[in-house]
Design a protein around this motif. Structure first.
Motif, PDB file in Angstrom:
ATOM      1  N   ALA A  88       0.843  -1.193   0.000  1.00  0.00           N
ATOM      2  CA  ALA A  88       0.000   0.000   0.000  1.00  0.00           C
ATOM      3  C   ALA A  88       0.879   1.244   0.000  1.00  0.00           C
ATOM      4  N   PRO A  89       0.338   2.384  -0.451  1.00  0.00           N
ATOM      5  CA  PRO A  89       1.136   3.618  -0.445  1.00  0.00           C
ATOM      6  C   PRO A  89       1.752   3.933   0.920  1.00  0.00           C
ATOM      7  N   GLY A  90       1.007   3.685   1.997  1.00  0.00           N
ATOM      8  CA  GLY A  90       1.555   3.949   3.322  1.00  0.00           C
ATOM      9  C   GLY A  90       2.744   3.059   3.636  1.00  0.00           C
ATOM     10  N   ALA A  91       2.654   1.789   3.241  1.00  0.00           N
ATOM     11  CA  ALA A  91       3.759   0.858   3.487  1.00  0.00           C
ATOM     12  C   ALA A  91       5.004   1.284   2.733  1.00  0.00           C
ATOM     13  N   ARG A  92       4.826   1.812   1.528  1.00  0.00           N
ATOM     14  CA  ARG A  92       5.991   2.255   0.758  1.00  0.00           C
ATOM     15  C   ARG A  92       6.664   3.458   1.424  1.00  0.00           C
ATOM     16  N   ARG A  93       5.893   4.258   2.150  1.00  0.00           N
ATOM     17  CA  ARG A  93       6.478   5.412   2.848  1.00  0.00           C
ATOM     18  C   ARG A  93       7.227   5.000   4.122  1.00  0.00           C
ATOM     19  N   VAL A  94       6.672   4.050   4.883  1.00  0.00           N
ATOM     20  CA  VAL A  94       7.291   3.707   6.171  1.00  0.00           C
ATOM     21  C   VAL A  94       8.312   2.580   6.047  1.00  0.00           C
ATOM     22  N   GLY A  95       8.287   1.820   4.948  1.00  0.00           N
ATOM     23  CA  GLY A  95       9.187   0.688   4.797  1.00  0.00           C
ATOM     24  C   GLY A  95      10.658   1.021   4.957  1.00  0.00           C
ATOM     25  N   PRO A  96      11.156   2.091   4.316  1.00  0.00           N
ATOM     26  CA  PRO A  96      12.580   2.401   4.460  1.00  0.00           C
ATOM     27  C   PRO A  96      13.016   2.718   5.889  1.00  0.00           C
ATOM     28  N   ALA A  97      12.064   3.060   6.754  1.00  0.00           N
ATOM     29  CA  ALA A  97      12.430   3.402   8.135  1.00  0.00           C
ATOM     30  C   ALA A  97      13.008   2.214   8.873  1.00  0.00           C
ATOM     31  N   THR A  98      12.589   0.998   8.506  1.00  0.00           N
ATOM     32  CA  THR A  98      13.141  -0.144   9.234  1.00  0.00           C
ATOM     33  C   THR A  98      14.592  -0.397   8.837  1.00  0.00           C
ATOM     34  N   ALA A  99      14.940  -0.122   7.579  1.00  0.00           N
ATOM     35  CA  ALA A  99      16.348  -0.219   7.186  1.00  0.00           C
ATOM     36  C   ALA A  99      17.172   0.824   7.936  1.00  0.00           C
ATOM     37  N   ALA A 100      16.643   2.046   8.065  1.00  0.00           N
ATOM     38  CA  ALA A 100      17.351   3.099   8.798  1.00  0.00           C
ATOM     39  C   ALA A 100      17.505   2.732  10.265  1.00  0.00           C
ATOM     40  N   ARG A 101      16.478   2.115  10.840  1.00  0.00           N
ATOM     41  CA  ARG A 101      16.524   1.689  12.238  1.00  0.00           C
ATOM     42  C   ARG A 101      17.621   0.660  12.463  1.00  0.00           C
ATOM     43  N   TRP A 102      17.788  -0.273  11.530  1.00  0.00           N
ATOM     44  CA  TRP A 102      18.830  -1.292  11.677  1.00  0.00           C
ATOM     45  C   TRP A 102      20.222  -0.716  11.444  1.00  0.00           C
ATOM     46  N   ASP A 103      20.342   0.300  10.631  1.00  0.00           N
ATOM     47  CA  ASP A 103      21.629   0.983  10.500  1.00  0.00           C
ATOM     48  C   ASP A 103      22.019   1.644  11.819  1.00  0.00           C
ATOM     49  N   LEU A 104      21.042   2.196  12.518  1.00  0.00           N
ATOM     50  CA  LEU A 104      21.322   2.778  13.841  1.00  0.00           C
ATOM     51  C   LEU A 104      21.747   1.686  14.823  1.00  0.00           C
ATOM     52  N   HIS A 105      21.044   0.558  14.827  1.00  0.00           N
ATOM     53  CA  HIS A 105      21.444  -0.553  15.683  1.00  0.00           C
ATOM     54  C   HIS A 105      22.879  -0.992  15.376  1.00  0.00           C
ATOM     55  N   ALA A 106      23.224  -0.967  14.091  1.00  0.00           N
ATOM     56  CA  ALA A 106      24.575  -1.367  13.690  1.00  0.00           C
ATOM     57  C   ALA A 106      25.629  -0.471  14.333  1.00  0.00           C
ATOM     58  N   ARG A 107      25.318   0.824  14.495  1.00  0.00           N
ATOM     59  CA  ARG A 107      26.254   1.739  15.143  1.00  0.00           C
ATOM     60  C   ARG A 107      26.344   1.469  16.642  1.00  0.00           C
ATOM     61  N   LEU A 254      32.163  -5.219  10.678  1.00  0.00           N
ATOM     62  CA  LEU A 254      31.608  -6.403  10.022  1.00  0.00           C
ATOM     63  C   LEU A 254      30.234  -6.753  10.585  1.00  0.00           C
ATOM     64  N   VAL A 255      30.091  -6.674  11.903  1.00  0.00           N
ATOM     65  CA  VAL A 255      28.774  -6.919  12.499  1.00  0.00           C
ATOM     66  C   VAL A 255      27.782  -5.859  12.032  1.00  0.00           C
ATOM     67  N   GLY A 256      28.252  -4.620  11.910  1.00  0.00           N
ATOM     68  CA  GLY A 256      27.387  -3.559  11.403  1.00  0.00           C
ATOM     69  C   GLY A 256      26.890  -3.843   9.996  1.00  0.00           C
ATOM     70  N   LEU A 257      27.755  -4.397   9.152  1.00  0.00           N
ATOM     71  CA  LEU A 257      27.338  -4.755   7.792  1.00  0.00           C
ATOM     72  C   LEU A 257      26.230  -5.800   7.824  1.00  0.00           C
ATOM     73  N   ILE A 258      26.342  -6.766   8.713  1.00  0.00           N
ATOM     74  CA  ILE A 258      25.329  -7.825   8.821  1.00  0.00           C
ATOM     75  C   ILE A 258      23.991  -7.252   9.260  1.00  0.00           C
ATOM     76  N   LEU A 259      24.002  -6.408  10.283  1.00  0.00           N
ATOM     77  CA  LEU A 259      22.755  -5.828  10.772  1.00  0.00           C
ATOM     78  C   LEU A 259      22.110  -4.928   9.727  1.00  0.00           C
ATOM     79  N   SER A 260      22.907  -4.153   9.018  1.00  0.00           N
ATOM     80  CA  SER A 260      22.364  -3.291   7.972  1.00  0.00           C
ATOM     81  C   SER A 260      21.759  -4.117   6.845  1.00  0.00           C
ATOM     82  N   ALA A 261      22.407  -5.228   6.493  1.00  0.00           N
ATOM     83  CA  ALA A 261      21.880  -6.093   5.437  1.00  0.00           C
ATOM     84  C   ALA A 261      20.558  -6.705   5.863  1.00  0.00           C
TER      85      ALA A 261
END
Length: 311
Positions: A88-107, A254-261
């Motif tokens: 859905a259009p809403g899912a396409r807007r919020v979907g990238p946020a989970t990738a950004a969230r995991w990049d933060l976890h990687a840090r 290296l662990v950060g790369l895994i979490l981001s992926a």
């Protein structure tokens, strides 16, 4: 499990609630467990032998997990598309946020408890203060955007958020209380809760007028802002670590790369109904099955990498 502070406005959004498939929680738990095991490895042992299908080194154990997650993301997207699943259009807007969230976890995975309260000097925020702001702003995006959405039939639209909308809204310092794990659990719960309410929105809902930073925007803009705000302050965390004189080890990277992926893999299905993850592609594989298989394999391999490093 800490209690999620809900928003009466988010709860009232007039759209179906899309709860994530059960495999998402399972996959996340496996990735965190594997990451915590792998991050205990010292840089100096990365060239020790790790028995794989052939003969590899411990370093490749990390890259093998990365490769598996990247391939899984391709396979998940293919299965999703072949099943005819259209977010859905809403899912396409919020979907990238989970990738950004995991990049933060990687840090954050590699830093110590003492680092989040260390003063970088120059009046800059500590990492705890930055994380408190990230959580509080994420809560605000969900709470206040829902209020703007509720004004869709008001003509002309209000010039500002009503004062009563701010009553009971948590203050920023409270969002940074507890351990680092407490804070990122609070953020995870909040993003998932808000995404489950916004993911089903259609284009008409995304076009509802709203305000942000003094400018007229729309609801869709405010949802897109989740991702850029997370990334903006992930950069701030990086800058703070530099000011503190902290440098990541190779293993941390290296662990950060895994979490981001993994975040990119999760983004391929984030905001989709659970049933969509059980819909098979042309080869009979489902997105849920692919995520289950790859995260189980990584969780199973991580102890062998650690054992090889300790041999």
């Amino acid at each position: 499990m800490m209690t999620l502070v809900r928003s009466r406005y988010v709860d009232a959004i007039p759209a179906p609630v899309i709860e994530p498939h059960a495999i998402v929680a399972t996959a996340r738990g496996r990735l965190f467990e594997a990451a915590l095991a792998l991050i205990s490895i010292d840089d100096g042992v990365l060239e020790r032998v790790w028995p794989w299908d052939g003969e590899a080194d411990v370093r490749y154990g990390f890259y093998r997990a990365l490769e598996a997650l990247e391939l899984a993301a391709v396979d998940v997207a293919r299965a999703r598309d072949e099943a005819g699943t259209v977010p859905a259009p809403g899912a396409r807007r919020v979907g990238p946020a989970t990738a950004a969230r995991w990049d933060l976890h990687a840090r954050l995975m590699a830093i110590g408890a003492q680092d989040i309260d260390a003063d970088p000097g120059g009046g800059e925020w500590t990492i705890r203060q930055t994380l408190a702001h990230i959580v509080n702003a994420q809560r605000a995006y969900g709470h206040f955007t829902a209020w703007w959405l509720a004004q869709r039939d008001v003509d002309p639209p209000p010039d500002a958020v009503a004062d009563e909308v701010e009553v009971g809204f948590p203050d920023e310092p409270s969002e940074g209380e507890g351990t680092l794990s407490d804070i990122w659990t609070r953020l995870d719960q909040l993003i998932d809760y808000e995404a489950s309410r916004y993911a089903a929105l259609d284009d008409g809902a995304l076009a509802v007028p709203a305000r942000w930073s003094g400018a007229w925007v729309d609801v869709g803009f405010r949802l897109t802002r989740w991702t850029s705000h997370l990334r903006e302050h992930t950069v701030q965390v990086d800058k703070t670590l530099v000011m503190l004189g902290w440098a990541p080890r190779e293993v941390d990277r290296l662990v950060g790369l895994i979490l981001s992926a993994y975040g990119r893999l999760e983004a391929a299905v984030y905001g989709l109904p659970a049933a969509a993850l059980d819909a098979p592609g042309s080869d009979g594989r489902t997105p849920a099955g692919i995520i289950d298989e790859v995260t189980a394999r990584i969780a199973g391999a991580a102890p062998t990498v650690v054992a090889a490093a300790e041999a």
